[in-house]
Design a protein around this motif. Structure first.
Motif, mmCIF file in Angstrom:
data_model
loop_
_atom_site.group_PDB
_atom_site.id
_atom_site.type_symbol
_atom_site.label_atom_id
_atom_site.label_comp_id
_atom_site.label_asym_id
_atom_site.label_seq_id
_atom_site.Cartn_x
_atom_site.Cartn_y
_atom_site.Cartn_z
ATOM 1 N N GLN A 79 17.993 -19.929 -34.890
ATOM 2 C CA GLN A 79 17.853 -19.512 -33.162
ATOM 3 C C GLN A 79 16.663 -18.888 -32.954
ATOM 4 O O GLN A 79 15.952 -19.234 -31.848
ATOM 5 C CB GLN A 79 18.833 -18.582 -32.833
ATOM 6 C CG GLN A 79 20.147 -18.912 -33.005
ATOM 7 C CD GLN A 79 20.414 -19.834 -31.622
ATOM 8 O OE1 GLN A 79 19.579 -20.106 -30.862
ATOM 9 N NE2 GLN A 79 21.671 -20.674 -31.561
ATOM 10 N N GLN A 80 16.062 -18.129 -33.916
ATOM 11 C CA GLN A 80 14.383 -17.525 -33.748
ATOM 12 C C GLN A 80 13.420 -18.760 -33.665
ATOM 13 O O GLN A 80 12.640 -18.665 -32.840
ATOM 14 C CB GLN A 80 14.198 -16.510 -34.754
ATOM 15 C CG GLN A 80 14.903 -15.261 -34.607
ATOM 16 C CD GLN A 80 14.708 -14.073 -35.670
ATOM 17 O OE1 GLN A 80 14.173 -14.765 -36.771
ATOM 18 N NE2 GLN A 80 15.188 -13.077 -35.509
ATOM 19 N N GLU A 81 13.713 -19.613 -34.632
ATOM 20 C CA GLU A 81 12.709 -20.798 -34.577
ATOM 21 C C GLU A 81 12.816 -21.505 -33.265
ATOM 22 O O GLU A 81 11.536 -21.863 -32.721
ATOM 23 C CB GLU A 81 12.805 -21.521 -35.710
ATOM 24 C CG GLU A 81 12.602 -20.894 -37.071
ATOM 25 C CD GLU A 81 12.582 -21.998 -38.086
ATOM 26 O OE1 GLU A 81 13.388 -22.919 -37.971
ATOM 27 O OE2 GLU A 81 12.719 -21.286 -39.385
ATOM 28 N N LYS A 82 13.891 -21.785 -32.700
ATOM 29 C CA LYS A 82 14.145 -22.502 -31.633
ATOM 30 C C LYS A 82 13.479 -21.672 -30.342
ATOM 31 O O LYS A 82 12.766 -22.417 -29.310
ATOM 32 C CB LYS A 82 15.474 -22.752 -31.146
ATOM 33 C CG LYS A 82 16.092 -23.687 -30.387
ATOM 34 C CD LYS A 82 17.401 -23.929 -30.317
ATOM 35 C CE LYS A 82 18.010 -24.869 -29.153
ATOM 36 N NZ LYS A 82 19.162 -24.924 -29.536
ATOM 37 N N ARG A 83 13.775 -20.710 -30.504
ATOM 38 C CA ARG A 83 13.269 -19.734 -29.423
ATOM 39 C C ARG A 83 11.589 -19.476 -29.347
ATOM 40 O O ARG A 83 10.816 -19.615 -28.346
ATOM 41 C CB ARG A 83 13.669 -18.439 -29.431
ATOM 42 C CG ARG A 83 13.116 -17.288 -28.100
ATOM 43 C CD ARG A 83 13.491 -15.876 -28.429
ATOM 44 N NE ARG A 83 12.619 -15.106 -29.089
ATOM 45 C CZ ARG A 83 12.617 -14.639 -30.208
ATOM 46 N NH1 ARG A 83 13.799 -14.594 -30.612
ATOM 47 N NH2 ARG A 83 11.535 -14.020 -30.883
ATOM 48 N N ARG A 84 11.029 -19.645 -30.436
ATOM 49 C CA ARG A 84 9.514 -19.723 -30.564
ATOM 50 C C ARG A 84 8.863 -20.715 -30.081
ATOM 51 O O ARG A 84 8.101 -20.857 -29.713
ATOM 52 C CB ARG A 84 9.116 -19.225 -32.239
ATOM 53 C CG ARG A 84 9.328 -17.936 -32.621
ATOM 54 C CD ARG A 84 8.333 -17.463 -34.021
ATOM 55 N NE ARG A 84 9.037 -16.253 -34.418
ATOM 56 C CZ ARG A 84 9.951 -16.031 -35.208
ATOM 57 N NH1 ARG A 84 10.145 -17.112 -36.065
ATOM 58 N NH2 ARG A 84 10.054 -14.762 -35.850
ATOM 59 N N ALA A 85 9.760 -21.708 -30.468
ATOM 60 C CA ALA A 85 9.031 -23.322 -30.048
ATOM 61 C C ALA A 85 9.201 -23.438 -28.618
ATOM 62 O O ALA A 85 8.310 -23.828 -27.806
ATOM 63 C CB ALA A 85 10.178 -24.250 -30.790
ATOM 64 N N LEU A 86 10.228 -22.588 -28.055
ATOM 65 C CA LEU A 86 10.279 -22.710 -26.516
ATOM 66 C C LEU A 86 9.109 -21.767 -25.811
ATOM 67 O O LEU A 86 8.495 -22.340 -25.105
ATOM 68 C CB LEU A 86 11.576 -22.262 -25.985
ATOM 69 C CG LEU A 86 11.920 -21.975 -24.564
ATOM 70 C CD1 LEU A 86 11.841 -23.376 -23.979
ATOM 71 C CD2 LEU A 86 13.281 -21.432 -24.096
ATOM 72 N N GLU A 87 8.895 -20.735 -26.564
ATOM 73 C CA GLU A 87 7.983 -19.776 -25.958
ATOM 74 C C GLU A 87 6.480 -20.416 -26.220
ATOM 75 O O GLU A 87 5.768 -20.224 -25.470
ATOM 76 C CB GLU A 87 7.904 -18.533 -26.868
ATOM 77 C CG GLU A 87 9.005 -17.838 -26.172
ATOM 78 C CD GLU A 87 9.283 -16.448 -27.258
ATOM 79 O OE1 GLU A 87 8.737 -16.359 -28.334
ATOM 80 O OE2 GLU A 87 10.345 -15.783 -26.913
ATOM 81 N N SER A 88 6.181 -20.993 -27.341
ATOM 82 C CA SER A 88 5.032 -21.848 -27.732
ATOM 83 C C SER A 88 4.878 -23.140 -26.787
ATOM 84 O O SER A 88 3.679 -23.161 -26.182
ATOM 85 C CB SER A 88 5.196 -22.532 -29.050
ATOM 86 O OG SER A 88 4.299 -23.177 -29.312
ATOM 87 N N SER A 89 5.895 -23.594 -26.350
ATOM 88 C CA SER A 89 5.694 -25.042 -25.242
ATOM 89 C C SER A 89 5.298 -24.256 -24.056
ATOM 90 O O SER A 89 4.450 -24.692 -23.065
ATOM 91 C CB SER A 89 6.748 -25.747 -25.070
ATOM 92 O OG SER A 89 8.061 -25.091 -24.587
ATOM 93 N N PHE A 90 5.971 -23.113 -23.771
ATOM 94 C CA PHE A 90 5.657 -22.420 -22.348
ATOM 95 C C PHE A 90 4.325 -21.746 -22.302
ATOM 96 O O PHE A 90 3.422 -22.229 -21.387
ATOM 97 C CB PHE A 90 6.715 -20.984 -22.113
ATOM 98 C CG PHE A 90 6.267 -20.370 -20.852
ATOM 99 C CD1 PHE A 90 6.925 -20.842 -19.851
ATOM 100 C CD2 PHE A 90 5.348 -19.367 -20.785
ATOM 101 C CE1 PHE A 90 6.567 -19.970 -18.645
ATOM 102 C CE2 PHE A 90 4.966 -18.609 -19.894
ATOM 103 C CZ PHE A 90 5.942 -19.114 -18.472
#
Length: 145
Positions: A79-90
């Motif tokens: 879940q943390q990796e998924k959130r980091r990927a979303l934040e990175s794309s933002f």
């Protein structure tokens, strides 16, 4: 007709008035309206929108957890990796969005838009930059608000 007997005689509507009222109500009834008029109004009401946004499936939503659900630490890490990927794309998308908004803001100033509308764009640009900076600091370990 107990209600009619309570009214004084001079206040009761006459039969002629009552018949005229019923005729007026019947004239407004939907069965008396021409079908062609209804179709014309329906055609005016049902129009295609000028712009339809493209529908893109998110790449992030297709990522599914394939590990053991009893392993809470592994799932939390996923879940943390998924959130980091979303934040990175933002964070990476902010720069191009800010450029677009700044171009629209400059165009709005040239066309003489109201300051309230311009301020809304300015606030959005500032919020995007602030959120981007916050996410960069958060991911680098410096949690700054």
């Amino acid at each position: 007709m107990a209600l009619a007997t309570k009214q004084p005689t001079d206040e009761r509507p006459t039969i002629k008035q009552t018949v005229n009222t019923v005729k007026k109500i019947e004239d407004v009834h939907s069965s008396n309206i021409k079908k062609s008029t209804l179709n014309e109004y329906a055609q005016l009401a049902i129009t295609e929108p000028n712009y339809l946004p493209p529908l893109n499936k998110s790449k992030l939503s297709s990522v599914q957890y394939k590990g053991d659900l009893d392993d809470h630490k592994a799932y939390e890490q996923f879940q943390q990796e998924k959130r980091r990927a979303l934040e990175s794309s933002f964070v990476s998308a902010v720069n191009s969005k800010v450029v677009t908004l700044e171009n629209l803001l400059a165009k709005g100033r040239k066309q003489g838009m109201k300051q309230e509308q311009l301020q809304e764009a300015i606030d959005k640009i500032a919020l995007l930059k602030k959120t981007q900076k916050h996410l960069i600091n958060l991911n680098s370990g410096q949690e700054i608000y």
